[in-house]
Enzyme design. Structure first.
Site, PDB file in Angstrom:
ATOM      1  N   LYS A 270       0.836  -1.212   0.000  1.00  0.00           N
ATOM      2  CA  LYS A 270       0.000   0.000   0.000  1.00  0.00           C
ATOM      3  C   LYS A 270       0.867   1.257   0.000  1.00  0.00           C
ATOM      4  O   LYS A 270       0.629   2.180  -0.782  1.00  0.00           O
ATOM      5  CB  LYS A 270      -0.923  -0.046   1.225  1.00  0.00           C
ATOM      6  N   SER A 271       1.877   1.287   0.869  1.00  0.00           N
ATOM      7  CA  SER A 271       2.725   2.486   0.964  1.00  0.00           C
ATOM      8  C   SER A 271       3.414   2.767  -0.369  1.00  0.00           C
ATOM      9  O   SER A 271       3.492   3.915  -0.823  1.00  0.00           O
ATOM     10  CB  SER A 271       3.799   2.287   2.038  1.00  0.00           C
TER      11      SER A 271
ATOM     12  N   ASP B 198       1.785  -1.296  12.048  1.00  0.00           N
ATOM     13  CA  ASP B 198       0.466  -1.711  11.566  1.00  0.00           C
ATOM     14  C   ASP B 198       0.165  -3.176  11.866  1.00  0.00           C
ATOM     15  O   ASP B 198      -0.963  -3.637  11.673  1.00  0.00           O
ATOM     16  CB  ASP B 198       0.362  -1.466  10.050  1.00  0.00           C
TER      17      ASP B 198
HETATM   18  O1  SPQ Z   1      -2.731   5.434   5.318  1.00  0.00           O
HETATM   19  P1  SPQ Z   1      -3.154   5.105   6.719  1.00  0.00           P
HETATM   20  O2  SPQ Z   1      -4.636   5.160   6.842  1.00  0.00           O
HETATM   21  O3  SPQ Z   1      -2.478   5.962   7.752  1.00  0.00           O
HETATM   22  O4  SPQ Z   1      -2.714   3.574   6.951  1.00  0.00           O
HETATM   23  C1  SPQ Z   1      -1.969   2.859   7.940  1.00  0.00           C
HETATM   24  C2  SPQ Z   1      -2.487   1.376   7.860  1.00  0.00           C
HETATM   25  O5  SPQ Z   1      -2.681   0.695   8.854  1.00  0.00           O
HETATM   26  O6  SPQ Z   1      -2.624   0.926   6.721  1.00  0.00           O
HETATM   27  C3  SPQ Z   1      -2.087   3.420   9.360  1.00  0.00           C
HETATM   28  F1  SPQ Z   1      -3.233   3.456   9.823  1.00  0.00           F
HETATM   29  O7  SPQ Z   1      -0.586   2.750   7.588  1.00  0.00           O
HETATM   30  C4  SPQ Z   1       0.376   3.834   7.671  1.00  0.00           C
HETATM   31  C5  SPQ Z   1       1.421   3.490   8.720  1.00  0.00           C
HETATM   32  O8  SPQ Z   1       0.853   3.302   9.984  1.00  0.00           O
HETATM   33  C6  SPQ Z   1       1.006   3.949   6.317  1.00  0.00           C
HETATM   34  C7  SPQ Z   1       2.290   4.721   6.319  1.00  0.00           C
HETATM   35  C8  SPQ Z   1       2.873   5.180   5.051  1.00  0.00           C
HETATM   36  O9  SPQ Z   1       2.560   4.633   3.972  1.00  0.00           O
HETATM   37  O10 SPQ Z   1       3.709   6.104   5.095  1.00  0.00           O
HETATM   38  C9  SPQ Z   1       2.984   4.958   7.487  1.00  0.00           C
HETATM   39  C10 SPQ Z   1       2.496   4.581   8.824  1.00  0.00           C
HETATM   40  O11 SPQ Z   1       1.923   5.715   9.459  1.00  0.00           O
HETATM   41  P2  SPQ Z   1       2.832   6.752  10.284  1.00  0.00           P
HETATM   42  O12 SPQ Z   1       1.869   7.741  10.843  1.00  0.00           O
HETATM   43  O13 SPQ Z   1       3.499   5.954  11.336  1.00  0.00           O
HETATM   44  O14 SPQ Z   1       3.752   7.364   9.360  1.00  0.00           O
END
Ligand code: SPQ
Length: 432
Positions: A25-26, A318
């Site tokens: 996804k990222s 996650d």
């Molecule tokens: O995109 P979203 O909703 O924030 O998704 C999550 C997930 O569980 O799929 C978090 F709720 O993933 C984030 C992850 O926790 C995706 C991400 C990224 O692609 O950069 C980074 C992480 O968040 P953060 O706030 O720690 O940078």
């Protein structure tokens, strides 16, 4: 199958087979964003056709980017660094925190006005963590509660470079600032307390930006020429995590997951499961698009509880809900600390996983910054659980349901499509 937003999971006797999980996804989000800002065409193979990444595609289409979707391939016709156009309507990110936070960095560098919002979960999640540094760089951003909450109105333009210490290890904060740094004159620097996932740094380099990494500091030079590239998205280790735990806890199982992304900033789940005693093997493959990948093989395991926190947390943030499920099936106590960030995800994940697993008879308690689980009690089925519209909670509870004494029902399970379309079918394939 999800019927009326309810997912029914029956206990399974064994999971066996070789599967692939949907694309990371990222990486999928970042490929669309950088492809849009590049000169020329970016061909993304193995794109995650989940709701979150499709929201990113739609937002950039609203800003004049042509994107063609064909099965799990996406062609993005880049507009160049300064080629986006003012959207005619509000940009809707749906449930995607990555879209709103990363895209805000790009919008901060545009000489037009945009309004960006999302669903009820997004409108509760903290945005001040990105609006504050972006305002320091010169963007004008208004939002509810003094810029803390979406909808956000962003009026950008030429930005000044900053050096910014992030209050928490977050790839979304880091990436938002780095993307804004594309539009600043000079070097923009982000310094994190712990290292978060580094997909943005890798991909920015791959598209031609100058990026320096020096321990916990990352620097980007403004106004590069980005060139459209071919990207093969590896399988998402955060999705593979559900199958890894399922394979470890369901008796008589052996699951092979092909071509999973093994970026070291994401492999905390492997370290933790191994430390818990999982029969887990990695066969590393070669990759040429800047992201390591490999096959993962997991077999039924006798797990033991462990304690962890600190630097490991950003590497598995996650995966904590499903690690709690592994801990419920492990002997002894598991304690997870330094994970307060879980409270500001799609749901309060500390509370949500506690409520769900407690209903299944698990001895689990909330800590101010984590969880404490006493494993080994039988998992009770015959219950209806609420995903709280959070994909990771829905799938973690589904994995617990595989080893319950009776079937379970998970409400609001449509959330799974955010990151893992086909999750239930894949479980059924492995169980057949
Ligand atoms: O995109 P979203 O909703 O924030 O998704 C999550 C997930 O569980 O799929 C978090 F709720 O993933 C984030 C992850 O926790 C995706 C991400 C990224 O692609 O950069 C980074 C992480 O968040 P953060 O706030 O720690 O940078």
């Amino acid at each position: 199958m999800v019927v009326n937003n309810e997912l029914i999971i029956e206990p399974k006797k064994g999971l066996n087979g070789t599967v692939r999980v949907p694309g990371d996804k990222s990486i999928s989000h970042r490929a669309v964003m950088l492809g849009s800002l590049a000169d020329g065409v970016t061909r993304i193979k193995g794109f995650l056709m989940g709701e979150d990444c499709l929201s990113t595609v739609r937002c950039f289409q609203e800003m004049g980017v042509a994107a063609e979707i064909n099965e799990d391939n996406v062609l993005v016709y880049g507009k160049g660094l300064h080629g986006l156009s003012e959207p005619q309507d509000v940009l809707d990110v749906g449930n995607s925190g990555t879209t709103i936070r990363l895209m805000s960095g790009i919008l901060a560098g545009q000489s037009f006005i945009s309004v960006v919002t999302g669903d009820s979960s997004i409108r509760k999640r903290p945005m001040g963590r990105v609006t504050k540094p972006l305002k320091e760089m010169g963007a004008t951003i208004l939002g509810r509660q003094k810029g803390e909450l979406a909808p956000l109105t962003i009026s950008g333009g030429s930005l000044r470079p900053i050096s910014y210490k992030t209050p928490v290890a977050s790839a979304q904060i880091k990436s938002s600032i780095l993307l804004a740094g594309l539009f600043a004159n000079g070097w923009t620097e982000v310094i994190e307390p712990e290292k978060s996932r580094d997909h943005s740094e890798r991909m920015l380099r791959y598209f031609g930006a100058e990026v320096e990494v020096d321990g916990l500091a990352v620097r980007i030079k403004g106004h590069p020429t980005l060139t459209g590239r071919e990207i093969q998205v590896p399988g998402d280790i955060s999705s593979a995590a559900f199958l890894l735990v399922a394979g470890a806890i369901v008796p008589d199982s052996r699951v092979v997951i092909k071509d999973v992304g093994l970026n070291p900033t994401r492999t905390g789940i492997i370290d933790v499961l191994k430390e818990m005693g999982a029969n887990l093997k990695i066969i590393e493959n070669t990759a040429d698009t800047g992201e390591p990948l490999g096959d993962l093989i997991v077999e039924t395991s006798s797990l033991q509880g462990i304690e962890f926190g600190g630097q490991l947390i950003p590497r598995l943030v996650d995966e904590i809900p499903v690690i709690a499920v592994a801990a419920a099936c492990a002997g002894g106590i598991t304690e997870i600390r330094d994970a307060a960030e879980l409270k500001v995800k799609e749901s309060n994940r500390i509370e949500a996983i506690c409520q769900g697993l407690q209903k299944m008879g698990v001895d689990i308690e909330e800590l101010p910054d984590g969880l404490r689980i006493k494993g080994g009690k039988p998992i009770r089925g015959g219950v209806t659980l609420d995903s709280q519209h959070d994909h990771r909670i829905a799938m973690a509870l589904a994995v617990a349901g595989l080893v319950a004494d009776k079937g379970i029902t998970i409400k609001n399970a449509e959330a799974i499509n955010v990151s893992f379309p086909g999750f239930k079918n894949l479980l059924d394939t492995l169980a057949s």
